[in-house]
Design a protein around this motif. Structure first.
Motif, PDB file in Angstrom:
ATOM      1  N   ASP A   1       6.193   2.106 -13.739  1.00  9.66           N
ATOM      2  CA  ASP A   1       5.576   1.808 -12.443  1.00  9.66           C
ATOM      3  C   ASP A   1       4.298   0.973 -12.568  1.00  9.66           C
ATOM      4  OD1 ASP A   1       7.561   3.304 -11.151  1.00  9.66           O
ATOM      5  OD2 ASP A   1       6.449   5.173 -11.432  1.00  9.66           O
ATOM      6  N   TYR A   2       4.008   0.526 -13.765  1.00  3.62           N
ATOM      7  CA  TYR A   2       2.758  -0.216 -13.988  1.00  3.62           C
ATOM      8  C   TYR A   2       2.792  -1.563 -13.275  1.00  3.62           C
ATOM      9  CZ  TYR A   2      -0.955  -2.672 -16.520  1.00  3.62           C
ATOM     10  OH  TYR A   2      -2.075  -3.382 -16.863  1.00  3.62           O
ATOM     11  N   VAL A   3       1.669  -1.908 -12.630  1.00  5.56           N
ATOM     12  CA  VAL A   3       1.496  -3.234 -12.037  1.00  5.56           C
ATOM     13  C   VAL A   3       0.217  -3.831 -12.601  1.00  5.56           C
ATOM     14  CG1 VAL A   3       2.775  -2.772  -9.914  1.00  5.56           C
ATOM     15  CG2 VAL A   3       0.331  -2.228 -10.029  1.00  5.56           C
TER      16      VAL A   3
ATOM     17  N   TYR B   1      -1.805  -0.743 -21.574  1.00  6.83           N
ATOM     18  CA  TYR B   1      -0.421  -0.794 -21.081  1.00  6.83           C
ATOM     19  C   TYR B   1       0.497  -0.284 -22.186  1.00  6.83           C
ATOM     20  CZ  TYR B   1       4.030  -2.977 -19.766  1.00  6.83           C
ATOM     21  OH  TYR B   1       5.341  -3.221 -19.469  1.00  6.83           O
ATOM     22  N   TYR B   2       1.462   0.585 -21.827  1.00 11.34           N
ATOM     23  CA  TYR B   2       2.301   1.261 -22.828  1.00 11.34           C
ATOM     24  C   TYR B   2       3.728   0.720 -22.927  1.00 11.34           C
ATOM     25  CZ  TYR B   2      -1.359   4.775 -23.338  1.00 11.34           C
ATOM     26  OH  TYR B   2      -2.552   5.425 -23.614  1.00 11.34           O
ATOM     27  N   GLY B   3       4.030  -0.324 -22.226  1.00  9.14           N
ATOM     28  CA  GLY B   3       5.371  -0.886 -22.320  1.00  9.14           C
ATOM     29  C   GLY B   3       6.212  -0.575 -21.097  1.00  9.14           C
TER      30      GLY B   3
ATOM     31  N   ASP C   1       0.819  -1.210   0.000  1.00  6.26           N
ATOM     32  CA  ASP C   1       0.000   0.000   0.000  1.00  6.26           C
ATOM     33  C   ASP C   1       0.853   1.260   0.000  1.00  6.26           C
ATOM     34  OD1 ASP C   1      -1.975  -1.844   0.140  1.00  6.26           O
ATOM     35  OD2 ASP C   1      -2.906  -1.089   1.975  1.00  6.26           O
ATOM     36  N   SER C   2       1.964   1.246   0.725  1.00  3.91           N
ATOM     37  CA  SER C   2       2.816   2.441   0.801  1.00  3.91           C
ATOM     38  C   SER C   2       3.428   2.772  -0.562  1.00  3.91           C
ATOM     39  CB  SER C   2       3.916   2.230   1.840  1.00  3.91           C
ATOM     40  OG  SER C   2       4.702   1.086   1.505  1.00  3.91           O
ATOM     41  N   ARG C   3       3.746   1.793  -1.335  1.00  6.49           N
ATOM     42  CA  ARG C   3       4.305   2.030  -2.670  1.00  6.49           C
ATOM     43  C   ARG C   3       3.224   2.416  -3.667  1.00  6.49           C
ATOM     44  NH1 ARG C   3       8.520  -2.718  -4.126  1.00  6.49           N
ATOM     45  NH2 ARG C   3       8.675  -1.369  -5.970  1.00  6.49           N
ATOM     46  N   GLN C   4       2.054   1.812  -3.566  1.00  6.66           N
ATOM     47  CA  GLN C   4       0.988   2.095  -4.517  1.00  6.66           C
ATOM     48  C   GLN C   4       0.367   3.472  -4.309  1.00  6.66           C
ATOM     49  OE1 GLN C   4      -0.063   0.348  -7.269  1.00  6.66           O
ATOM     50  NE2 GLN C   4       1.840  -0.750  -6.839  1.00  6.66           N
TER      51      GLN C   4
ATOM     52  N   GLN D   1      -3.280   2.890  -9.210  1.00 10.28           N
ATOM     53  CA  GLN D   1      -3.062   2.183  -7.955  1.00 10.28           C
ATOM     54  C   GLN D   1      -3.754   0.812  -7.955  1.00 10.28           C
ATOM     55  OE1 GLN D   1      -4.214   4.410  -4.503  1.00 10.28           O
ATOM     56  NE2 GLN D   1      -2.900   6.187  -4.991  1.00 10.28           N
ATOM     57  N   PHE D   2      -3.035  -0.176  -7.450  1.00 13.53           N
ATOM     58  CA  PHE D   2      -3.639  -1.461  -7.111  1.00 13.53           C
ATOM     59  C   PHE D   2      -2.979  -1.891  -5.797  1.00 13.53           C
ATOM     60  CE2 PHE D   2      -4.586  -5.867  -6.836  1.00 13.53           C
ATOM     61  CZ  PHE D   2      -5.788  -6.042  -7.517  1.00 13.53           C
TER      62      PHE D   2
END
Length: 337
Positions: free
Chosen positions: A284-286, A276-278, A178-181, A205-206
């Motif tokens: 930072d995409y999850v 999703y763009y790569g 949660d702290s990173r998201q 965020q997830f």
């Protein structure tokens, strides 16, 4: 007396009288004169014999020298092939010969390297750093599970038996803390997050806490100690994918009617995580996750459970017989009591 008288009265230079048929007197050492032609033939024969003898001697000398050389070559050690002191050759070549060979290969391979670099440079000019040039072979994403195992088998009474699965899940969920998201963006639910004009894309965020009982926060064993294990499901990333509809994950226990819980609710995958763009443009995409908690009972213990999960509710394919992992995943669970 009568025979000596005529001899005394003979004039000088006049031959003595001989009787008919009598040969003239010859001196004992006198030889018959030879014909000049015979003398020449004899001289030529002598010269021919001398020449033959000289040739024979030369051939004999040559054969002797060749034998000596052969004997010498046989007696030379194997190191003589590496370096010949007599001729100065190294591995059968002189220094100038080696120099020409090395120069040729230097130029030849230098030309090949230049051609290779030129073709690579031209090819790279046609590529995009963020988007693959060809994506037509991956129209729909596949599904994968964590823990990464086709068969999950453990004894719920023995923590060492399932500790490996639990450790995998904790490690996999670290980027979802949660702290990173909270550093990522709050995106609009049910809407695509389009960022075509921005060089660096923002991630939605997830949080790990969305997985609730399968987050590993309230229950650090992810239900494995209770015999009700959690399995995390995610979609593979495809650049530019925008599913039509509202995709969700639906799982069935083949052969039984055991209950399951989904987190987030109904196994829903929100459209805000698309496209999703790569990796380079979207660092930072999850990927969105769906957690499935198997509510096994005592009757289900010691029996292998086959679970099949599919993507539903969208245009994403899940029934391709040629690719069993396209839009679906099958795994087995066996819990010992």
């Amino acid at each position: 007396m009568s025979s000596s008288a005529p001899t005394q009265n003979q004039e000088p230079g006049q031959e003595p009288d001989r009787e008919p048929g009598q040969e003239p007197d010859r001196e004992p050492d006198q030889k018959p004169e030879q014909d000049p032609g015979d003398k020449k033939d004899a001289a030529q024969e002598e010269k021919t014999e001398e020449v033959k003898e000289e040739k024979a001697e030369e051939e004999k000398k040559e054969r002797t020298e060749e034998k000596k050389k052969e004997v010498k070559e046989v007696k030379e050690p194997a190191m003589g092939f590496i370096y010949n002191r007599r001729t100065g050759e190294f591995l059968g070549r002189t220094a100038s010969s080696w120099g020409l060979i090395l120069l040729f290969y230097l130029v030849f391979y230098g030309f090949l390297a230049a051609m290779f670099l030129l073709t690579m440079w031209v090819m790279l000019l046609t590529l995009d750093d963020n988007v693959p040039k060809h994506q037509d072979r991956v129209p729909s994403p596949g599904l994968v599970i964590r823990p990464h195992a086709a068969e999950i088998s453990f004894n719920r009474s023995n923590p060492a038996d399932y500790s490996g699965y639990v450790q995998q899940l904790h490690q996999f969920l670290q980027p979802y803390e949660d702290s990173r998201q909270e550093q990522n963006e709050l995106c609009l639910v049910g809407e695509y997050t389009l960022q075509d004009g921005e060089p660096l894309k923002k991630a939605c965020q997830f949080k790990r806490s969305l997985l609730r009982y399968c987050s590993g926060l309230s229950d650090t064993s992810f239900g494995y100690s209770d015999g009700k294990p959690c399995v995390l499901i995610k979609m593979n990333r495809i650049i530019g994918l925008k599913p039509i509809g509202d995709p969700y994950v639906n799982c069935t226990n083949v052969g039984t009617d055991s209950d399951m819980l989904y987190f987030p609710s109904d196994g829903r995958i929100d459209k805000m995580f698309f496209p999703y763009y790569g990796k380079k443009a979207h660092p930072d995409y999850v990927q969105p996750l769906v957690a499935v908690k198997l509510l096994l009972t005592k009757e289900d213990y010691n029996v292998e459970q086959t679970v099949e999960c599919k993507l539903e509710g969208s245009d994403l394919r899940n029934n391709d017989d040629r690719d069993k992992s396209l839009g679906r995943v099958i795994f087995r669970v066996k819990v010992f009591q």
